[in-house]
Design a protein around this motif. Structure first.
Motif, PDB file in Angstrom:
ATOM      1  N   ALA A 118      50.125  37.573  18.369  1.00  0.00           N
ATOM      2  CA  ALA A 118      49.658  36.310  18.966  1.00  0.00           C
ATOM      3  C   ALA A 118      50.717  35.259  18.676  1.00  0.00           C
ATOM      4  O   ALA A 118      50.887  34.855  17.529  1.00  0.00           O
ATOM      5  N   THR A 119      51.452  34.838  19.693  1.00  0.00           N
ATOM      6  CA  THR A 119      52.650  34.041  19.480  1.00  0.00           C
ATOM      7  C   THR A 119      52.520  32.614  20.009  1.00  0.00           C
ATOM      8  O   THR A 119      51.796  32.349  20.965  1.00  0.00           O
ATOM      9  N   ALA A 173      41.382  35.859  24.260  1.00  0.00           N
ATOM     10  CA  ALA A 173      42.567  35.190  24.812  1.00  0.00           C
ATOM     11  C   ALA A 173      42.077  33.923  25.504  1.00  0.00           C
ATOM     12  O   ALA A 173      41.101  33.969  26.265  1.00  0.00           O
ATOM     13  N   ASP A 223      38.769  40.748  20.843  1.00  0.00           N
ATOM     14  CA  ASP A 223      40.094  40.573  21.452  1.00  0.00           C
ATOM     15  C   ASP A 223      40.200  39.314  22.325  1.00  0.00           C
ATOM     16  O   ASP A 223      40.451  39.387  23.520  1.00  0.00           O
ATOM     17  N   PHE A 233      44.417  35.391  18.438  1.00  0.00           N
ATOM     18  CA  PHE A 233      45.065  34.798  19.606  1.00  0.00           C
ATOM     19  C   PHE A 233      45.312  33.339  19.274  1.00  0.00           C
ATOM     20  O   PHE A 233      44.395  32.631  18.846  1.00  0.00           O
ATOM     21  N   GLY A 259      45.568  39.618  27.363  1.00  0.00           N
ATOM     22  CA  GLY A 259      46.432  38.499  27.003  1.00  0.00           C
ATOM     23  C   GLY A 259      46.529  37.622  28.236  1.00  0.00           C
ATOM     24  O   GLY A 259      46.504  38.134  29.365  1.00  0.00           O
ATOM     25  N   ALA A 291      48.069  43.490  17.752  1.00  0.00           N
ATOM     26  CA  ALA A 291      47.486  42.248  18.272  1.00  0.00           C
ATOM     27  C   ALA A 291      48.367  41.033  18.000  1.00  0.00           C
ATOM     28  O   ALA A 291      47.911  40.016  17.475  1.00  0.00           O
ATOM     29  N   TYR A 315      49.318  38.185  13.520  1.00  0.00           N
ATOM     30  CA  TYR A 315      49.080  39.586  13.870  1.00  0.00           C
ATOM     31  C   TYR A 315      47.940  40.150  13.021  1.00  0.00           C
ATOM     32  O   TYR A 315      47.617  39.623  11.946  1.00  0.00           O
ATOM     33  N   TYR A 367      54.614  41.011  24.047  1.00  0.00           N
ATOM     34  CA  TYR A 367      54.478  41.799  22.836  1.00  0.00           C
ATOM     35  C   TYR A 367      53.366  42.823  23.033  1.00  0.00           C
ATOM     36  O   TYR A 367      52.355  42.541  23.680  1.00  0.00           O
ATOM     37  N   ASP A 409      47.216  45.859  23.623  1.00  0.00           N
ATOM     38  CA  ASP A 409      47.196  44.549  22.954  1.00  0.00           C
ATOM     39  C   ASP A 409      48.331  43.633  23.409  1.00  0.00           C
ATOM     40  O   ASP A 409      49.093  43.104  22.593  1.00  0.00           O
ATOM     41  N   HIS A 464      42.382  40.685  15.074  1.00  0.00           N
ATOM     42  CA  HIS A 464      42.838  40.533  16.458  1.00  0.00           C
ATOM     43  C   HIS A 464      42.965  39.052  16.868  1.00  0.00           C
ATOM     44  O   HIS A 464      42.180  38.527  17.652  1.00  0.00           O
ATOM     45  N   ASP A 473      50.426  40.444  24.482  1.00  0.00           N
ATOM     46  CA  ASP A 473      50.469  38.993  24.284  1.00  0.00           C
ATOM     47  C   ASP A 473      51.723  38.480  24.968  1.00  0.00           C
ATOM     48  O   ASP A 473      52.807  39.052  24.788  1.00  0.00           O
TER      49      ASP A 473
END
Length: 302
Positions: free
Chosen positions: A200-201, A18, A16, A260, A78, A198, A212, A147, A134, A258, A136
């Motif tokens: 991730a933007t 970040a 996970d 990022f 995140g 998960a 995702y 999210y 999760d 997962h 983000d």
């Protein structure tokens, strides 16, 4: 190629990721499991590593439980840098549908002060089971969009939701407004199984792009991609995984999951971080690939 795992638990295990740029270095936060070296089991926690080049990482610390809501562990961070501090959004662990999102802030990257109102967010509505994991976060349209993954009312299917907060709000419990009255993304394609998680933007022009994880861990989880004009309504960009698991014998044959997404503003380059393994989750490693763009359409740099 980046291939990192924290060994503080007696075996290589990091999930996970970040990543942020802070104090002229790159900082990575990630999940680490309970101790396995004879010490008392104390739940999941969050590890911290630092890099100068996004490929070679040094473990520099961990965030340990401090409050009752963290007693069963916490994980899946995140992160965002806002007004000179790192804001970390993480989930409680081991509480089933009562798991929720928490917030903490740091001025040095290692020591985090928890939000006094933690946990700060859980979803409402008949479309979910009350769980939030999760997280983000991204600044979009002059708000902070968060999210989160939740589950359907039966607790079987992992789905996505979104909430927003004003940038000057402090991000406490009263700051968040749920921005959806139904899931914003749920499993559709066979490779996504019963799970979309998960998020991730990143921003591309006036759009948001989301990577995702599709399918539960080691099913295998693989990474998909979607796009949105408003951060709420999403359209998939591809019918197949954007980043699949590796071939038999490779380090990520069990999963590439997962994600990022980290946009390095210093170089204007985009990196997709993700987790993987080849032993059905006995160990976990973190890696990244560089993303190149044609407008808002991503591809992996060759």
């Amino acid at each position: 190629m980046m291939h990192f795992a924290d060994n503080s638990r007696g075996k290589p295990y990091s999930k996970d990721p970040a990543v942020v740029r802070f104090l002229d270095s790159y900082w990575m936060y990630y999940s680490i499991p309970s101790f396995e070296d004879g010490r008392e089991q104390d739940g999941w926690a969050i590890g911290i590593a630092v890099s100068e080049d996004l490929h070679n990482w040094k473990t520099v610390g961990e965030i340990k439980p401090e409050h009752a809501y963290e007693k069963n562990g916490f994980c899946a961070p995140g992160a965002i840098v806002w007004e000179g501090s790192i804001h970390l959004f993480y989930q409680t662990y081991g509480n089933g549908p009562k798991d929720a999102i928490c917030h903490a802030v740091s001025d040095n990257g290692i020591d985090f002060v928890r939000n006094a109102t933690n946990p700060v967010f859980s979803p409402t509505g008949a479309w979910n089971n009350g769980r939030a994991i999760d997280a983000d976060v991204i600044i979009f349209n002059e708000k902070l969009f968060m999210y989160f993954a939740t589950r359907d009312p039966k607790g079987e299917v992992q789905i996505q939701g979104v909430a927003t907060a004003a940038l000057n709000s402090g991000f406490g419990r009263d700051a968040w407004t749920q921005a959806c009255d139904d899931t914003i993304l749920e499993p559709v394609y066979p490779w996504e199984g019963q799970c979309v998680e998960a998020a991730a933007t990143c921003k591309r022009g006036d759009k948001l792009v989301m990577f995702y994880g599709g399918a539960y861990n080691n099913c295998p989880q693989q990474i998909g991609c979607a796009v949105s004009d408003d951060g709420i309504r999403w359209e998939r960009l591809f019918t197949e995984p954007f980043l699949p698991n590796g071939e038999q014998g490779s380090w990520n044959s069990s999963e590439s999951g997962h994600p990022f997404v980290f946009v390095d503003e210093a170089t204007d380059r985009t990196y997709l971080f993700y987790q993987g393994n080849n032993d059905m989750g006995k160990t976990w490693y973190l890696s990244n690939v560089e993303i190149v763009w044609e407008g808002h359409i991503p591809s992996v740099k060759k």
